[in-house]
Design a protein around this motif. Sequence first.
Motif, PDB file in Angstrom:
ATOM      1  N   ASP A  15     -40.304 -32.492 -49.411  1.00  0.00           N
ATOM      2  CA  ASP A  15     -41.543 -32.702 -48.666  1.00  0.00           C
ATOM      3  C   ASP A  15     -41.750 -31.531 -47.707  1.00  0.00           C
ATOM      4  O   ASP A  15     -41.011 -31.378 -46.740  1.00  0.00           O
ATOM      5  CB  ASP A  15     -41.476 -34.024 -47.901  1.00  0.00           C
ATOM      6  CG  ASP A  15     -42.817 -34.425 -47.314  1.00  0.00           C
ATOM      7  OD1 ASP A  15     -43.362 -33.634 -46.517  1.00  0.00           O
ATOM      8  OD2 ASP A  15     -43.305 -35.519 -47.643  1.00  0.00           O
ATOM      9  N   TYR A  17     -44.257 -30.977 -45.686  1.00  0.00           N
ATOM     10  CA  TYR A  17     -44.794 -31.355 -44.378  1.00  0.00           C
ATOM     11  C   TYR A  17     -43.664 -31.713 -43.421  1.00  0.00           C
ATOM     12  O   TYR A  17     -43.646 -31.289 -42.271  1.00  0.00           O
ATOM     13  CB  TYR A  17     -45.762 -32.529 -44.524  1.00  0.00           C
ATOM     14  CG  TYR A  17     -46.400 -32.943 -43.221  1.00  0.00           C
ATOM     15  CD1 TYR A  17     -47.524 -32.275 -42.726  1.00  0.00           C
ATOM     16  CD2 TYR A  17     -45.884 -33.997 -42.471  1.00  0.00           C
ATOM     17  CE1 TYR A  17     -48.109 -32.645 -41.522  1.00  0.00           C
ATOM     18  CE2 TYR A  17     -46.461 -34.375 -41.273  1.00  0.00           C
ATOM     19  CZ  TYR A  17     -47.565 -33.695 -40.795  1.00  0.00           C
ATOM     20  OH  TYR A  17     -48.131 -34.050 -39.596  1.00  0.00           O
ATOM     21  N   PHE A  18     -42.712 -32.523 -43.908  1.00  0.00           N
ATOM     22  CA  PHE A  18     -41.598 -32.941 -43.061  1.00  0.00           C
ATOM     23  C   PHE A  18     -40.397 -31.995 -43.158  1.00  0.00           C
ATOM     24  O   PHE A  18     -39.419 -32.166 -42.440  1.00  0.00           O
ATOM     25  CB  PHE A  18     -41.158 -34.365 -43.419  1.00  0.00           C
ATOM     26  CG  PHE A  18     -42.193 -35.403 -43.099  1.00  0.00           C
ATOM     27  CD1 PHE A  18     -42.537 -35.685 -41.781  1.00  0.00           C
ATOM     28  CD2 PHE A  18     -42.835 -36.105 -44.108  1.00  0.00           C
ATOM     29  CE1 PHE A  18     -43.493 -36.652 -41.472  1.00  0.00           C
ATOM     30  CE2 PHE A  18     -43.795 -37.072 -43.811  1.00  0.00           C
ATOM     31  CZ  PHE A  18     -44.120 -37.336 -42.490  1.00  0.00           C
ATOM     32  N   ASP A  19     -40.481 -31.036 -44.084  1.00  0.00           N
ATOM     33  CA  ASP A  19     -39.433 -30.034 -44.263  1.00  0.00           C
ATOM     34  C   ASP A  19     -38.082 -30.682 -44.536  1.00  0.00           C
ATOM     35  O   ASP A  19     -37.074 -30.331 -43.916  1.00  0.00           O
ATOM     36  CB  ASP A  19     -39.360 -29.119 -43.027  1.00  0.00           C
ATOM     37  CG  ASP A  19     -38.504 -27.881 -43.283  1.00  0.00           C
ATOM     38  OD1 ASP A  19     -38.460 -27.422 -44.433  1.00  0.00           O
ATOM     39  OD2 ASP A  19     -37.875 -27.387 -42.319  1.00  0.00           O
ATOM     40  N   ARG A  20     -38.080 -31.606 -45.479  1.00  0.00           N
ATOM     41  CA  ARG A  20     -36.825 -32.266 -45.826  1.00  0.00           C
ATOM     42  C   ARG A  20     -36.931 -32.928 -47.192  1.00  0.00           C
ATOM     43  O   ARG A  20     -38.026 -33.106 -47.721  1.00  0.00           O
ATOM     44  CB  ARG A  20     -36.423 -33.304 -44.782  1.00  0.00           C
ATOM     45  CG  ARG A  20     -37.367 -34.495 -44.647  1.00  0.00           C
ATOM     46  CD  ARG A  20     -36.883 -35.458 -43.569  1.00  0.00           C
ATOM     47  NE  ARG A  20     -36.840 -34.823 -42.266  1.00  0.00           N
ATOM     48  CZ  ARG A  20     -36.056 -35.239 -41.260  1.00  0.00           C
ATOM     49  NH1 ARG A  20     -35.265 -36.274 -41.431  1.00  0.00           N
ATOM     50  NH2 ARG A  20     -36.070 -34.629 -40.092  1.00  0.00           N
ATOM     51  N   VAL A  38     -36.274 -38.406 -45.877  1.00  0.00           N
ATOM     52  CA  VAL A  38     -37.370 -39.341 -45.643  1.00  0.00           C
ATOM     53  C   VAL A  38     -37.544 -40.162 -46.915  1.00  0.00           C
ATOM     54  O   VAL A  38     -37.448 -39.638 -48.023  1.00  0.00           O
ATOM     55  CB  VAL A  38     -38.682 -38.620 -45.263  1.00  0.00           C
ATOM     56  CG1 VAL A  38     -39.128 -37.623 -46.320  1.00  0.00           C
ATOM     57  CG2 VAL A  38     -39.790 -39.633 -44.992  1.00  0.00           C
ATOM     58  N   TYR A 157     -43.427 -44.091 -44.365  1.00  0.00           N
ATOM     59  CA  TYR A 157     -42.418 -43.022 -44.337  1.00  0.00           C
ATOM     60  C   TYR A 157     -41.292 -43.474 -43.405  1.00  0.00           C
ATOM     61  O   TYR A 157     -41.532 -43.738 -42.229  1.00  0.00           O
ATOM     62  CB  TYR A 157     -43.010 -41.719 -43.786  1.00  0.00           C
ATOM     63  CG  TYR A 157     -44.163 -41.139 -44.565  1.00  0.00           C
ATOM     64  CD1 TYR A 157     -43.967 -40.124 -45.493  1.00  0.00           C
ATOM     65  CD2 TYR A 157     -45.474 -41.592 -44.353  1.00  0.00           C
ATOM     66  CE1 TYR A 157     -45.033 -39.577 -46.197  1.00  0.00           C
ATOM     67  CE2 TYR A 157     -46.536 -41.056 -45.050  1.00  0.00           C
ATOM     68  CZ  TYR A 157     -46.305 -40.046 -45.969  1.00  0.00           C
ATOM     69  OH  TYR A 157     -47.363 -39.506 -46.661  1.00  0.00           O
ATOM     70  N   PHE A 159     -37.464 -42.648 -41.814  1.00  0.00           N
ATOM     71  CA  PHE A 159     -36.452 -41.635 -41.529  1.00  0.00           C
ATOM     72  C   PHE A 159     -35.195 -42.356 -41.049  1.00  0.00           C
ATOM     73  O   PHE A 159     -35.053 -42.642 -39.852  1.00  0.00           O
ATOM     74  CB  PHE A 159     -36.962 -40.669 -40.451  1.00  0.00           C
ATOM     75  CG  PHE A 159     -38.248 -39.975 -40.809  1.00  0.00           C
ATOM     76  CD1 PHE A 159     -38.243 -38.692 -41.338  1.00  0.00           C
ATOM     77  CD2 PHE A 159     -39.480 -40.600 -40.613  1.00  0.00           C
ATOM     78  CE1 PHE A 159     -39.423 -38.047 -41.662  1.00  0.00           C
ATOM     79  CE2 PHE A 159     -40.662 -39.968 -40.939  1.00  0.00           C
ATOM     80  CZ  PHE A 159     -40.647 -38.689 -41.466  1.00  0.00           C
ATOM     81  N   TRP A 166     -43.267 -43.891 -39.992  1.00  0.00           N
ATOM     82  CA  TRP A 166     -44.692 -43.577 -39.936  1.00  0.00           C
ATOM     83  C   TRP A 166     -45.404 -44.495 -40.920  1.00  0.00           C
ATOM     84  O   TRP A 166     -44.991 -44.595 -42.082  1.00  0.00           O
ATOM     85  CB  TRP A 166     -44.956 -42.128 -40.340  1.00  0.00           C
ATOM     86  CG  TRP A 166     -44.547 -41.100 -39.331  1.00  0.00           C
ATOM     87  CD1 TRP A 166     -43.607 -41.221 -38.352  1.00  0.00           C
ATOM     88  CD2 TRP A 166     -45.066 -39.772 -39.224  1.00  0.00           C
ATOM     89  NE1 TRP A 166     -43.504 -40.057 -37.645  1.00  0.00           N
ATOM     90  CE2 TRP A 166     -44.384 -39.148 -38.141  1.00  0.00           C
ATOM     91  CE3 TRP A 166     -46.019 -39.047 -39.925  1.00  0.00           C
ATOM     92  CZ2 TRP A 166     -44.633 -37.839 -37.757  1.00  0.00           C
ATOM     93  CZ3 TRP A 166     -46.284 -37.747 -39.548  1.00  0.00           C
ATOM     94  CH2 TRP A 166     -45.604 -37.145 -38.469  1.00  0.00           C
TER      95      TRP A 166
END
Length: 203
Positions: A15, A17-20, A38, A157, A159, A166
């Motif tokens: 992902d 956007y979340f860099d993971r 995530v 989402y 984590f 989210w």
Amino acid sequence: MSAAAAEVAVNQYFDRYFDRQATKILPGEYYATKEPEVIVTVLGSCVAACIRDKVSGIGGMNHFLLPLDGSAEPGKPTQSARYGAYAMELLINEVIKLGGRRERLEAKVFGGAAVLRGMLLNDVGKRNAEFVEQYLRNEHIPIAAADLLLDFPRKVYFFPETGQVWVKRIKTIKNDTIFEREREYRQRVKQDVESGSVDLFEE
């Protein structure tokens, strides 16, 4: 319980956007991790439980739907309840297998909306929401957050590392993908119940 009704999620991607690393959960799937990932799902009438060891950050998510079941007898669990309990135990056991401690678990629960067309009279979303809340109370797993019922799908989402969630409420639906996935999934679960493959937890 057949493999069609409960599977480990395998849809993984990066992902940006979340860099993971991310794992997408489809109806009937679950996934747990001890990595900084995530976990993502989209819910209509189904519910998702996000279960996490609040100390270690090990956690995961499931995505399930109770099948409609007319076999209820006073004082006895229905096949539907057995299915839901099995779906929850799969996730909890996976979190514990990865190193989580049951006494440190907490939950966040989502979904159960009145959106699965043709099934609204059966209160499918409401039954799913009530089940997951009652199950967690019975297991003494505190519910740290919840966003249940209402009349729109949600994208969730989770984590596990931080416990952050989210939730995006989907007010405008562009296609029938959500409904078709849940409808197909419900049919698979219904077949499992009718075949007796979820006859679990006999006393």
